[in-house]
Design a protein around this motif. Structure first.
Motif, PDB file in Angstrom:
ATOM      1  N   ASP A 268       0.866  -1.179   0.000  1.00  0.00           N
ATOM      2  CA  ASP A 268       0.000   0.000   0.000  1.00  0.00           C
ATOM      3  C   ASP A 268       0.913   1.242   0.000  1.00  0.00           C
TER       4      ASP A 268
ATOM      5  N   GLU B 130       0.820   4.302   1.033  1.00  0.00           N
ATOM      6  CA  GLU B 130       0.988   5.073   2.270  1.00  0.00           C
ATOM      7  C   GLU B 130       1.899   4.336   3.246  1.00  0.00           C
TER       8      GLU B 130
ATOM      9  N   GLU C 283      -6.760   1.970   6.059  1.00  0.00           N
ATOM     10  CA  GLU C 283      -5.300   2.137   6.118  1.00  0.00           C
ATOM     11  C   GLU C 283      -4.830   2.565   7.519  1.00  0.00           C
TER      12      GLU C 283
END
Ligand code: MG
Length: 392
Positions: free
Chosen positions: A146, A148, A217
């Motif tokens: 991911d 981030e 997230e």
């Protein structure tokens, strides 16, 4: 040479992973691919990458896979996904199946000692405690894909977490950044799918528009980096150039930047701790000129608050949030509920849930199934209301 299995090879992350691999054939070999049902794309990948084994989740689709391909072993169903995730000789499993379907194969891969390049955030959202303790017991590395979390991972660079004051995840704000909360009542699936910066699959595009993706997230960061929930923040950054940042106790902030392209985090997860060339174009800040930031409006994006609530409640609650959201996003995409109905379904399902401890995979799967069912009955209620309104 690193040998890889790719779970979800015909999705957006899977295709980008294969693109990275094809630029570095001296470093990576594809031993196995797993897909849900996209046979046409899988056949092309078999021709190009010559895996030893392929898994097709949908058994009817598996039957369509022509056997005149290069010699390849074909396995099917959930067991087939697990076979690919645990294949002998594989070093790293790229976990990129969308949604809760990725949980069991990812867990099995960890149990068999494979390192994980993790894109399937649902594995951590649903079962973060189980996944992380299993990984640490077996000495398995979980490297985030991911964007981030890849950014945070790069900013932390192995530092002591005691030096971290805050992890700040950036969010583009999706396609509705400039719409008011009231205008969101009437947006269509086509508008919601039209993400300004990232080309992604349907589910994650809708989650980006509601900011549920950012909420998931936050939960993912909580487990990956072992930080208390108060130390995880979110900031809107519409240009998607800074992929996230870490503020340290001395006031220094380290961020990671690049053009928004998933090949960046994918290549880092595959080559870590090395960096490899020929991945992203140059970031031209003089051309971009401005990077802007704003606080997310939690009235407009209730999904974000719901994820913090779920994390604080703990146990099976994040799993229930995720299951309800999956059902609600499907209902929005098929026109059954409105865009703002998504967070109402999630919130209603959470309110009805008595959180269990979530200590086994079986328990989280049961909680997830309960959530989808409960959300389904709420969706029916909303659909009937919508029909009643149209008649009136
Ligand atoms: Mg992301």
């Amino acid at each position: 040479m690193k040998t890889l299995s790719i779970l979800g090879s015909t999705g957006s992350i899977g295709k980008n992973t294969l693109e990275v691999i094809s630029r570095h054939p001296d470093r990576f070999r594809v031993a196995a691919l797993a897909v849900r049902d996209n046979i046409a794309a899988l056949e092309e990948q078999i021709q190009k990458f010559r895996p030893d084994v392929v898994a097709v989740f949908d058994e009817a689709a598996a039957a369509r896979l022509k056997l005149n391909n290069p010699p390849v072993e074909i396995v099917e169903g959930e067991q087939g996904m697990i076979d690919v995730a645990t294949l002998d000789g594989v070093d790293t499993v790229v976990s990129a199946i969308v949604g809760s379907a990725g949980l069991v194969p990812t867990h099995e891969a960890i149990k068999s000692g494979k390192d994980i390049a993790l894109a399937t955030k649902e594995a951590l959202v649903m079962a973060g405690g189980i996944i992380m303790s299993e990984a640490s017991e077996r000495g398995v590395s979980i490297i985030p894909v991911d964007s981030e979390h890849s950014a945070v991972f790069q900013c932390l660079d192995g530092r002591d977490m005691g030096e971290v004051e805050k992890i700040v995840l950036t969010a583009s704000g999706g396609p509705f950044l400039n719409k008011s909360a009231e205008e969101l009542e009437h947006v269509t699936p086509a508008e919601a799918l039209n993400h300004p910066n990232w080309a992604m699959g349907n589910k994650i595009s809708i989650d980006s528009a509601t900011l549920m993706n950012k909420g998931l997230e936050v939960i993912e960061a909580f487990w990956l980096f072992n930080v208390p929930v108060e130390k995880i923040g979110v900031i809107l950054h519409p240009q998607s150039i800074i992929h996230s940042m870490v503020r340290f106790i001395d006031g220094s902030v380290i961020s990671q930047m690049s053009v928004p392209d998933m090949k960046g985090p994918i290549s880092y997860a595959l080559s870590y701790p090395d960096r490899i060339g020929n991945i992203l174009p140059e970031l031209d800040l003089a051309e971009i000129k401005q990077l802007t930031f704003e606080e997310p409006d939690t009235k407009k994006y209730p999904s974000l608050s719901l994820t913090y609530d779920a994390l604080r409640a703990g146990g099976t609650m994040p799993c229930v949030l995720n299951g309800a959201n999956e059902a609600a996003v499907e209902a929005f995409l098929d026109g059954s509920i409105s865009f703002t109905g998504i967070s109402r379904v999630v919130s209603g399902t959470m309110a009805a849930h008595k959180a269990g401890k979530g200590e086994t995979i079986e328990e989280v799967i049961r909680a997830s199934e309960w959530a989808r069912k409960k959300a389904g009955s709420m969706i029916k209620g909303l659909t009937n209301n919508k029909k009643a309104c149209i008649k009136a």
